[in-house]
Design a protein around this motif. Structure first.
Motif, PDB file in Angstrom:
ATOM      1  N   SER A 170      14.138   1.921  -2.434  1.00 26.82           N
ATOM      2  CA  SER A 170      13.651   3.041  -1.615  1.00 26.82           C
ATOM      3  C   SER A 170      14.569   3.312  -0.426  1.00 26.82           C
ATOM      4  O   SER A 170      14.903   4.469  -0.134  1.00 26.82           O
ATOM      5  CB  SER A 170      12.226   2.766  -1.136  1.00 26.82           C
ATOM      6  N   ALA A 177       8.164   4.775   1.692  1.00 31.72           N
ATOM      7  CA  ALA A 177       7.828   4.071   0.454  1.00 31.72           C
ATOM      8  C   ALA A 177       6.856   2.941   0.763  1.00 31.72           C
ATOM      9  O   ALA A 177       5.932   2.643  -0.011  1.00 31.72           O
ATOM     10  CB  ALA A 177       9.100   3.531  -0.193  1.00 31.72           C
ATOM     11  N   ALA A 198       3.464   4.499   1.071  1.00 30.91           N
ATOM     12  CA  ALA A 198       2.911   4.839  -0.251  1.00 30.91           C
ATOM     13  C   ALA A 198       2.321   3.598  -0.907  1.00 30.91           C
ATOM     14  O   ALA A 198       1.248   3.637  -1.499  1.00 30.91           O
ATOM     15  CB  ALA A 198       4.002   5.451  -1.131  1.00 30.91           C
ATOM     16  N   LEU A 199       3.014   2.461  -0.756  1.00 30.77           N
ATOM     17  CA  LEU A 199       2.522   1.199  -1.323  1.00 30.77           C
ATOM     18  C   LEU A 199       1.285   0.746  -0.562  1.00 30.77           C
ATOM     19  O   LEU A 199       0.302   0.294  -1.147  1.00 30.77           O
ATOM     20  CB  LEU A 199       3.640   0.158  -1.240  1.00 30.77           C
ATOM     21  N   GLN A 222      -1.217   7.321  -5.653  1.00 31.34           N
ATOM     22  CA  GLN A 222      -1.077   7.542  -7.092  1.00 31.34           C
ATOM     23  C   GLN A 222      -0.552   8.947  -7.350  1.00 31.34           C
ATOM     24  O   GLN A 222      -0.528   9.777  -6.442  1.00 31.34           O
ATOM     25  CB  GLN A 222      -2.449   7.369  -7.763  1.00 31.34           C
ATOM     26  N   VAL A 268       4.311  10.367  -5.113  1.00 27.45           N
ATOM     27  CA  VAL A 268       4.869   9.316  -5.972  1.00 27.45           C
ATOM     28  C   VAL A 268       4.932   9.868  -7.400  1.00 27.45           C
ATOM     29  O   VAL A 268       4.002  10.532  -7.857  1.00 27.45           O
ATOM     30  CB  VAL A 268       4.029   8.015  -5.947  1.00 27.45           C
ATOM     31  N   THR A 269       6.069   9.628  -8.043  1.00 30.61           N
ATOM     32  CA  THR A 269       6.226  10.125  -9.414  1.00 30.61           C
ATOM     33  C   THR A 269       6.891   9.025 -10.256  1.00 30.61           C
ATOM     34  O   THR A 269       7.440   8.061  -9.708  1.00 30.61           O
ATOM     35  CB  THR A 269       7.162  11.364  -9.434  1.00 30.61           C
ATOM     36  N   ASP A 270       6.878   9.228 -11.577  1.00 31.99           N
ATOM     37  CA  ASP A 270       7.517   8.232 -12.458  1.00 31.99           C
ATOM     38  C   ASP A 270       8.891   8.723 -12.920  1.00 31.99           C
ATOM     39  O   ASP A 270       9.495   8.144 -13.805  1.00 31.99           O
ATOM     40  CB  ASP A 270       6.625   7.951 -13.673  1.00 31.99           C
ATOM     41  N   ASP A 324      10.843   4.950  -4.829  1.00 28.85           N
ATOM     42  CA  ASP A 324       9.743   4.325  -4.076  1.00 28.85           C
ATOM     43  C   ASP A 324       9.954   2.805  -4.084  1.00 28.85           C
ATOM     44  O   ASP A 324      11.014   2.310  -4.474  1.00 28.85           O
ATOM     45  CB  ASP A 324       8.383   4.735  -4.658  1.00 28.85           C
ATOM     46  N   GLY A 360       9.109   3.266  -9.038  1.00 28.46           N
ATOM     47  CA  GLY A 360       9.080   4.697  -9.358  1.00 28.46           C
ATOM     48  C   GLY A 360       9.909   5.499  -8.377  1.00 28.46           C
ATOM     49  O   GLY A 360      10.900   4.995  -7.836  1.00 28.46           O
ATOM     50  N   LEU A 363       9.979   8.821  -5.124  1.00 33.52           N
ATOM     51  CA  LEU A 363       9.247   9.298  -3.946  1.00 33.52           C
ATOM     52  C   LEU A 363       9.871  10.593  -3.442  1.00 33.52           C
ATOM     53  O   LEU A 363      10.639  10.598  -2.488  1.00 33.52           O
ATOM     54  CB  LEU A 363       9.300   8.233  -2.839  1.00 33.52           C
TER      55      LEU A 363
END
Ligand SMILES: Nc1ncnc2c1ncn2[C@@H]1O[C@H](COP(=O)(O)OP(=O)(O)O)[C@@H](O)[C@H]1O
Ligand SMILES: O=C(CO)[C@@H](O)[C@H](O)COP(=O)(O)O
Length: 558
Positions: free
Chosen positions: A187, A322, A325-326, A331, A348-350, A365, A369, A371
């Motif tokens: 990140s 990041a 987000a954690l 999600q 957040v995306t994959d 992220d 994943g 960010l």
């Protein structure tokens, strides 16, 4: 039934204005202790101030004696340049220092934005003054004498992790200047403009283009490939081994450092090793008796950067957003709006994203994943400035703003007090518009400050959404999110519901969750609680008049 021993983990947020630490139960996430310490003002800071603040915050939190693992989250992008002796060469330029704006424009002109060789595809974002690469280009042009001394470049959280692991200048640290022990995480690396989220690797060409010298990734403390048993009778031997091996590997120990590319040439510059899935910094450790994980056994994005000789595992760390987000366990569909020194809107995306307009930065992220993020230079400090102008505290400021109507009677503030990063207008200044005798009231001025700040962040949500990223809910955090007027206006500006998590330090919480993940080997499931759920209450007049005021431009900075 025998209770599992409680393992405590610590998470740090070394942010622009302060250092915060939380100590939590690794299994439940329950908060046990916390601490904080302030940072100096300014956009150029001596990293030692962060180190002193970290130690003070740890002391304020009661110490780490009962802590099993720790991770450091922090402000991104700061340029920390080290010489071969591990000393900081010059004060760090921070993310909010805009002197490298011309360097950013030059790098973008040289590399381009689009296509497979452009910045968007290679670094996930177009370079702006905040990003580390532009600061290195500034250094190349403004301080060439310092460029020749650079042996390593690190980010704020990287450097603090390295110091916490016991590394640093020989006269300040037990393990000495082992630059190969520098680590970072995906990140924070993704905020440099020379690491590729899509390729999951450094782009050394972009690094060399910035600083004018080749880079090489640190390989980790080779000696630590051996397996250590951290038990009392061996601890002495361990520390002697590490000190001996550090002496062998340390730069300036007489032998050419590993990274010397050509004896007659300047050595390649060490870049921190990106600790990610399946990789521990060479240290396999038996911590807390039977707990053991080996370099090849840990398969998760929250791997360790190393172990403090006292036996505390140190996680990879993260960039602050990041980390948040954690900490929020964000999600897909969630958009986090953080209103601190910086204003950020991120999801957040994959999959990696790349925005050719430069509005959205496609960062990585801290959970394997990505960010996508929009960051504004102007955020909570807008409210600090205007509440100061009105000579009120935050509570009275909120009362004033809530007494005004949506749209602030026509008064509009385009709050580019410090220039602005998004939109990329480093030379802009703030503009008050729509002021009439009737609209120029304390109440309208207070509300206009909040409306202007949130409109900039609403533009961020729109830009993220335009990249095809789900944006179904806002989670509102950061110091200013606790202001009731900010919450009320957020519901009127954002076009999705707004959830307000319980006031807390979510960057530090995310770092603590990462530390628990590293310790336990799987992502912990900790509860996140909320103090308010605000339904959509959109008042179109607010954004409409903001748009009109943006078109007025601003008086350039002097
Ligand atoms: N009730 C409030 N209303 C508005 N701003 C606030 C309030 N409480 C704190 N702040 C502001 O929030 C900022 C600190 O938020 P924080 O998220 O900790 O920032 P950072 O992470 O950048 O250090 C400070 O600028 C402070 O003035
Ligand atoms: O520049 C960014 C992210 O790109 C900021 O998020 C900085 O990382 C500092 O943020 P705060 O000190 O406001 O948390």
């Amino acid at each position: 039934m025998k209770e599992d021993p409680v393992s405590l983990v610590a998470g740090v947020d070394s942010s622009t204005q302060s250092c915060k630490i939380v100590i939590r139960d690794a299994q439940t996430g329950a908060l046990v202790r916390s601490g904080r310490a302030s940072h100096p003002e300014g956009t150029e800071v001596a990293p030692d101030a962060w180190w002193v603040a970290l130690l003070a915050a740890i002391t304020d939190a009661g110490g780490l004696d009962d802590v099993a693992a720790i991770s450091i989250g922090g402000q991104q992008h700061g340029m920390v340049v080290l010489d071969a002796d591990g000393r900081v060469i010059r004060d760090a330029l921070l993310w909010n220092d805009t002197r490298s704006a011309p360097a950013a424009a030059a790098l973008l002109a040289e590399v381009g934005a689009a296509g497979p060789t452009g910045y968007a595809a290679r670094a996930g974002a177009l370079p702006v003054a905040s990003f580390t690469a532009t600061k290195l280009r500034w250094l190349r042009d403004a301080e060439p004498e310092n460029v020749a001394r650079v042996a390593a470049v690190a980010l704020p959280h990287d450097w603090l992790t390295w110091r916490l692991l016991g590394y640093g200048p020989a006269d300040e640290s037990p393990l000495g200047p082992v630059l190969d022990a520098l680590t970072t995480d995906r990140s924070d690396a993704s905020g440099t403009s020379y690491w590729s989220p899509a390729a999951n690797a450094y782009d050394f060409d972009l690094f060399e283009r910035a600083l004018g010298r080749p880079g090489v990734e640190a390989v980790g403390v080779a000696e630590a490939e051996l397996e250590f048993e951290l038990v009392d009778e061996l601890e002495e031997e361990l520390e002697e081994d590490l000190l001996d091996s550090a002496g062998e590997g340390a730069a300036g120990s007489g032998s050419l450092p590993r990274w010397v590319s050509e004896p007659e040439g300047l050595p390649a510059v060490i870049l921190p090793r990106v600790v990610q899935t399946g990789e521990v910094a060479g240290v396999t450790v038996a911590h807390g008796g039977d707990l053991r994980f080996d370099a090849n056994d840990v398969e998760n994005p929250a791997d360790a950067s190393g172990v403090i000789p006292a036996g505390i595992i140190v996680g990879a760390g993260a960039g602050d957003n990041a980390g948040a987000a954690l900490g929020l366990d964000a999600q897909a569909g969630d958009v986090v709006i953080s209103i601190g020194t910086s204003g950020t809107a991120f999801a957040v995306t994959d999959h990696p994203v790349a925005d050719l307009s430069g509005t959205v930065a496609g960062f990585a992220d801290a959970a394997g994943g990505f960010l996508p993020i929009v960051v504004t230079l102007n955020a909570a400090r807008i409210l600090a400035s205007i509440s100061g102008l009105l000579s009120v505290g935050y509570d009275e400021f909120a009362e004033l703003a809530l007494a005004a109507q949506p749209g602030s009677g026509g008064a509009v503030l385009v709050p580019y007090f410090e220039g602005e990063r998004t939109p990329n207008r480093p030379d802009a200044t703030a503009t008050f518009a729509g002021l009439t005798i009737a609209s120029t009231s304390r109440e309208n001025v207070a509300r206009a400050a909040i409306e202007g700040m949130l409109c900039g962040l609403a533009d961020g949500i729109g830009a993220i959404r335009a990249l095809g990223v789900e944006t179904q809910r806002v989670m509102l955090i950061g110091g200013a999110a606790q202001n009731p007027a900010v919450q009320a206006v957020a519901a009127q500006v954002f076009d999705v519901p707004v959830s307000v998590p319980t006031p807390g330090e979510y960057v530090a919480d995310g770092a603590a969750r990462q530390a628990a993940w590293t310790l336990l080997g799987s992502r912990p499931v900790w509860p996140v609680t909320f103090v308010a759920e605000l339904p959509v209450d959109t008042r179109a007049v607010i954004v409409a008049q903001y748009r009109a005021a943006q078109l007025l431009g601003s008086v350039p900075r002097r």
